[in-house]
Scaffold this active site. Structure first.
Site, mmCIF file in Angstrom:
data_model
loop_
_atom_site.group_PDB
_atom_site.id
_atom_site.type_symbol
_atom_site.label_atom_id
_atom_site.label_comp_id
_atom_site.label_asym_id
_atom_site.label_seq_id
_atom_site.Cartn_x
_atom_site.Cartn_y
_atom_site.Cartn_z
ATOM 1 N N ASP A 50 5.786 0.807 4.161
ATOM 2 C CA ASP A 50 6.864 1.778 4.375
ATOM 3 C C ASP A 50 6.356 3.226 4.262
ATOM 4 O O ASP A 50 5.406 3.507 3.527
ATOM 5 C CB ASP A 50 7.965 1.534 3.328
ATOM 6 N N ASN A 98 15.689 -2.610 11.644
ATOM 7 C CA ASN A 98 14.963 -1.568 12.383
ATOM 8 C C ASN A 98 15.396 -1.460 13.842
ATOM 9 O O ASN A 98 15.141 -0.461 14.509
ATOM 10 C CB ASN A 98 13.438 -1.771 12.305
HETATM 11 C C1 IPE Z 1 11.050 -1.746 5.341
HETATM 12 O O1 IPE Z 1 11.117 -0.444 5.823
HETATM 13 C C2 IPE Z 1 10.798 -2.679 6.474
HETATM 14 C C3 IPE Z 1 9.481 -2.566 7.074
HETATM 15 C C4 IPE Z 1 8.457 -2.046 6.511
HETATM 16 C C5 IPE Z 1 9.353 -3.145 8.370
HETATM 17 P P1 IPE Z 1 12.544 0.245 6.157
HETATM 18 O O2 IPE Z 1 12.317 1.689 6.120
HETATM 19 O O3 IPE Z 1 13.107 -0.325 7.384
HETATM 20 O O4 IPE Z 1 13.365 -0.283 4.913
HETATM 21 P P2 IPE Z 1 14.687 0.192 4.242
HETATM 22 O O5 IPE Z 1 15.735 0.129 5.288
HETATM 23 O O6 IPE Z 1 14.422 1.555 3.737
HETATM 24 O O7 IPE Z 1 14.865 -0.819 3.145
HETATM 25 C C1 IPE Z 2 7.722 1.795 8.021
HETATM 26 O O1 IPE Z 2 7.858 3.163 8.007
HETATM 27 C C2 IPE Z 2 7.494 1.244 9.405
HETATM 28 C C3 IPE Z 2 8.642 0.526 9.957
HETATM 29 C C4 IPE Z 2 9.754 0.249 9.328
HETATM 30 C C5 IPE Z 2 8.514 0.086 11.318
HETATM 31 P P1 IPE Z 2 9.256 3.836 8.365
HETATM 32 O O2 IPE Z 2 9.346 3.967 9.838
HETATM 33 O O3 IPE Z 2 10.373 3.120 7.689
HETATM 34 O O4 IPE Z 2 9.080 5.285 7.759
HETATM 35 P P2 IPE Z 2 9.973 5.982 6.655
HETATM 36 O O5 IPE Z 2 10.160 5.007 5.549
HETATM 37 O O6 IPE Z 2 11.266 6.313 7.318
HETATM 38 O O7 IPE Z 2 9.190 7.175 6.258
HETATM 39 MG MG MG Z 3 11.167 3.192 5.771
#
Ligand code: IPE
Ligand code: IPE
Ligand code: MG
Length: 299
Positions: A50, A98
């Site tokens: 993340d 996502n």
């Molecule tokens: C967690 O990241 C899921 C992945 C790393 C694919 P998100 O950014 O989507 O998670 P939440 O929504 O903050 O829990």
């Molecule tokens: C994790 O990073 C990757 C995916 C969930 C695909 P994020 O895209 O959630 O990035 P942040 O957490 O918003 O910084």
């Molecule tokens: Mg994230």
């Protein structure tokens, strides 16, 4: 003239500082690695990668830059995990939630993941490592080109057992349990299974990547980016199996080998604590019952 000399001086100082830092960092990494290799390595690590977008924001760059940098770190983490003897590595690449993100971002992620699967397919290191690659998640939500590249790498590596890389795409833990329950209910109603046959083992077998050998219990979950939640990741495999958790502040693109080694150290510390607790409980029972060294009552 003076200002250019000053410039050279500061550049030299910066170079020296970075050099000293990298020497210390490398020494620390080596020491940590030696330390953790003396103890049990968690067989199965799962990672919630993340913080890609926050990393990009901090650098003043686009989201896709953040995701691309994150994907580079993912490649390194696969190498490091293999090097230290991890057997199963499960990576959370894309959740069902996502899909709520802007279409452009989701498409960019599909393309990036596709590119990385193609790279894994043509990389000789995949075959040298005898690495089995599998995808867990709802494939029906993926575009055809991505499904094809997944099927290609899965087929090419299906007989390997030395190292397992599981990639969670369009994955949601509860969704996984729902589809397994539906599957089992179908088998029961058609008479292929009796109700008595439904147990933990059977449910595990019907989870992604069903049908097939399921992803085993998780020993350690790592989450980067500072949030202390597990976001619907592997609920069946992580609960009831005494899984350790390691939450760390760096955004995924900043994750270093020392972060991985530290997470393993936390797992080992938890294991040692549990062992100590267990022997403490046994000694309390022994004292209570008044059993002597040779298993005889003292009185
Ligand atoms: C967690 O990241 C899921 C992945 C790393 C694919 P998100 O950014 O989507 O998670 P939440 O929504 O903050 O829990
Ligand atoms: C994790 O990073 C990757 C995916 C969930 C695909 P994020 O895209 O959630 O990035 P942040 O957490 O918003 O910084
Ligand atoms: Mg994230």
């Amino acid at each position: 003239m003076i200002s250019s000399r000053r410039g050279v001086f500061w550049a030299g100082l910066r170079f020296l500082k970075n050099r000293i830092f990298s020497v210390f960092y490398h020494r620390y990494e080596q020491r940590l690695e030696r330390e953790i290799l003396n103890s049990e390595i968690p067989p199965h690590i799962a990672v919630i990668m993340d913080g890609n977008r926050r990393y990009a924001g901090q650098m003043g760059k686009t989201r896709s830059f953040g995701h691309a940098m994150g994907a580079e770190v993912t490649e390194k983490v696969i190498e490091w995990s293999y090097e230290i003897g991890i057997k199963q590595l499960t990576l959370y690449a894309l959740s069902t939630e996502n899909f709520q993100r802007p279409e452009e971002e989701v498409d960019g992620l599909f393309n990036l993941i596709n590119e990385k699967f193609n790279k894994l397919y043509s990389d000789p290191r995949t075959y040298e490592k005898e690495m089995q690659v599998r995808v867990i998640g709802d494939r029906s939500q993926l575009p055809a080109f991505l499904k094809e590249s997944i099927e290609r790498i899965e087929k090419a590596t299906e007989n390997y057992t030395k190292f397992h890389l599981n990639v969670a795409i369009a994955y949601g833990g509860r969704q996984d349990i729902i589809q397994a329950v539906r599957d089992i209910a179908g088998c029961v109603s058609s008479g292929k299974l009796s109700l008595e046959e439904v147990d933990e083992n059977l449910i595990s077998k019907h989870l992604y990547p069903a049908p097939g050998v399921s992803v085993p219990n998780v020993d350690l979950i790592i989450r980067t980016g500072g949030d202390e939640r597990v976001s619907n990741f592997l609920p069946w495999q992580a609960n009831g199996s005494e899984c350790a958790t390691y939450f760390c502040a760096p955004y995924w693109p900043e994750f270093r080998k020392i972060d991985l080694l530290r997470s393993v150290r936390v797992y080992q510390a938890r294991k040692a604590e549990k062992r100590q607790e267990h022997s403490f409980r046994i000694s309390k029972v022994v004292n209570f019952l008044g059993i002597g060294k040779h298993g005889e009552k003292c009185e």
